[in-house]
Design a protein around this motif. Sequence first.
Motif, PDB file in Angstrom:
ATOM      1  N   GLY A   1     -16.755 -31.933  50.593  1.00  0.00           N
ATOM      2  CA  GLY A   1     -17.065 -32.883  49.513  1.00  0.00           C
ATOM      3  C   GLY A   1     -16.624 -32.458  48.121  1.00  0.00           C
ATOM      4  N   ALA A   2     -15.755 -31.440  48.042  1.00  0.00           N
ATOM      5  CA  ALA A   2     -15.304 -30.980  46.714  1.00  0.00           C
ATOM      6  C   ALA A   2     -14.497 -32.063  46.016  1.00  0.00           C
ATOM      7  CB  ALA A   2     -14.460 -29.715  46.861  1.00  0.00           C
ATOM      8  N   GLU A   3     -14.675 -32.144  44.688  1.00  0.00           N
ATOM      9  CA  GLU A   3     -13.875 -33.092  43.919  1.00  0.00           C
ATOM     10  C   GLU A   3     -12.835 -32.398  43.048  1.00  0.00           C
ATOM     11  OE1 GLU A   3     -17.716 -33.119  41.082  1.00  0.00           O
ATOM     12  OE2 GLU A   3     -17.574 -33.924  43.095  1.00  0.00           O
ATOM     13  N   THR A   4     -13.013 -31.083  42.884  1.00  0.00           N
ATOM     14  CA  THR A   4     -12.073 -30.307  42.069  1.00  0.00           C
ATOM     15  C   THR A   4     -11.526 -29.156  42.899  1.00  0.00           C
ATOM     16  OG1 THR A   4     -13.422 -30.813  40.127  1.00  0.00           O
ATOM     17  CG2 THR A   4     -11.796 -29.053  39.880  1.00  0.00           C
TER      18      THR A   4
ATOM     19  N   GLY B   1     -30.305 -28.900  49.534  1.00  0.00           N
ATOM     20  CA  GLY B   1     -29.925 -29.909  48.536  1.00  0.00           C
ATOM     21  C   GLY B   1     -28.859 -29.451  47.551  1.00  0.00           C
ATOM     22  N   LEU B   2     -27.937 -28.614  48.024  1.00  0.00           N
ATOM     23  CA  LEU B   2     -26.853 -28.155  47.150  1.00  0.00           C
ATOM     24  C   LEU B   2     -25.544 -28.839  47.509  1.00  0.00           C
ATOM     25  CD1 LEU B   2     -28.444 -26.007  45.657  1.00  0.00           C
ATOM     26  CD2 LEU B   2     -26.733 -24.330  46.303  1.00  0.00           C
ATOM     27  N   ARG B   3     -24.651 -29.002  46.538  1.00  0.00           N
ATOM     28  CA  ARG B   3     -23.327 -29.595  46.763  1.00  0.00           C
ATOM     29  C   ARG B   3     -22.247 -28.536  46.625  1.00  0.00           C
ATOM     30  NH1 ARG B   3     -21.393 -33.312  42.891  1.00  0.00           N
ATOM     31  NH2 ARG B   3     -19.686 -33.166  44.355  1.00  0.00           N
ATOM     32  N   VAL B   4     -21.031 -28.879  47.080  1.00  0.00           N
ATOM     33  CA  VAL B   4     -19.851 -28.024  46.855  1.00  0.00           C
ATOM     34  C   VAL B   4     -18.890 -28.805  45.960  1.00  0.00           C
ATOM     35  CG1 VAL B   4     -17.889 -26.808  47.911  1.00  0.00           C
ATOM     36  CG2 VAL B   4     -20.095 -26.871  49.089  1.00  0.00           C
TER      37      VAL B   4
END
Length: 389
Positions: free
Chosen positions: A132-135, A85-88
């Motif tokens: 899925g990175a936004e930055t 359940g972690l994001r990048v």
Amino acid sequence: MTDRFDPRPEHKFTFGLWTVGNPGRDAFGLPTRAPIAPPEIVALLADCGAYGVNLHDEDLIPFGSSAAERDRIVADFKQALADHGLRVPMATTNLFTQPVFKDGAFTSNDPAVRAYALQKTAAAIELGVELGAETYVFWGGREGTESNASKDHCESIKRFREAINWLTHYCVDRGYDLKFALEAKPNEPRCDIYLPTTGAMLGFIATLDHPDRVGVNPEVAHEVMAGLDFSHALAQAWEAGKLFHVDLNDQLGPRYDQDLRFGSANPKAAFWTVRFLESCGYQGMRHFDAHAYRSEDLDGVRDFAKGCMRTYVILKERAAAFDADPEVRDLLGEIRADDGSQADVLGVYSKEKADLLARRSFDVDRLGSKGLQLERLDQLAIEHLLGAR
Ligand code: GCO
Ligand code: MN
Ligand code: MN
């Protein structure tokens, strides 16, 4: 032990693969810890309560991997992210480890190195988008000099601009809604690095083709290395609408980049940092760009990661208590009061205001001799910080 200082997803705490994965190598000594595979780092971070994990291209995909290896590694990593359940939220490019970048990447004198740096960054942007990175962070690790004869500094700034422009156009072209965050550092690993402070980056951003897509990623240690106050850098970035990301760690004075556990060297500065981030409206990631002491084993790495987050949450509570303290409120009300007496000359310029101001007299002796009670105010902050109030 669980308590109210435990990290929660809404805190948006993130770590880089390179931070908890740091094997303890330094300029004088070999690694003291075994490498940890990226999926294991994901598990460790999830276990410690982090929200996300960030990476350089090479943290995940070893330099020189084949396309098939890359795809397998990325698939395994995505599986680990899903399992835990972690994001990048953020990705970046390593433009400093390989010998080809020994004299910089985007500012190298060699056009082949500059072109290769763009190619590597474009591929790393693809990876970031896929995860899925936004930055997307740009830290110009080797964009600098030892000998000032080696590069034309104006040309270097132009080359850096050209590269960032190339890459924002690339993102527009590909339809990627990726924000760029420029990270300043005054020195190390070069004697002097271009655009050495967050303030310098902010000036530079205004000259870009897509300034709206580009902001900053200030780092505690880097501003301290330049002898600056981190909360001031944060505030200038925020006020300019450019605080896209933040690198939290700690640093004792203008030495080598220490990347210490957040709040461990200068808790008072960390208190002002947390107070600012929690009150300004910043919604972004709280990224810890730090690593455990070289003396630590894997348990120590966990202690380090948990410590960064706990200290942040503790300081958040302390800062809120400081701001809610009636004595602090009264004092601040007094210190910051504006009696409106100069509203007719301050604010937006007009010729009438200038005429009015030229005729106004001020009691400068009274203004200059008035005590401002800042000792009392600062002591209240210290007492909150030390848990005495
Ligand atoms: C450093 C930098 C890096 C960057 C990282 C992401 O001093 O080494 O802080 O850790 O933050 O490369 O761009
Ligand atoms: Mn750093
Ligand atoms: Mn950093």
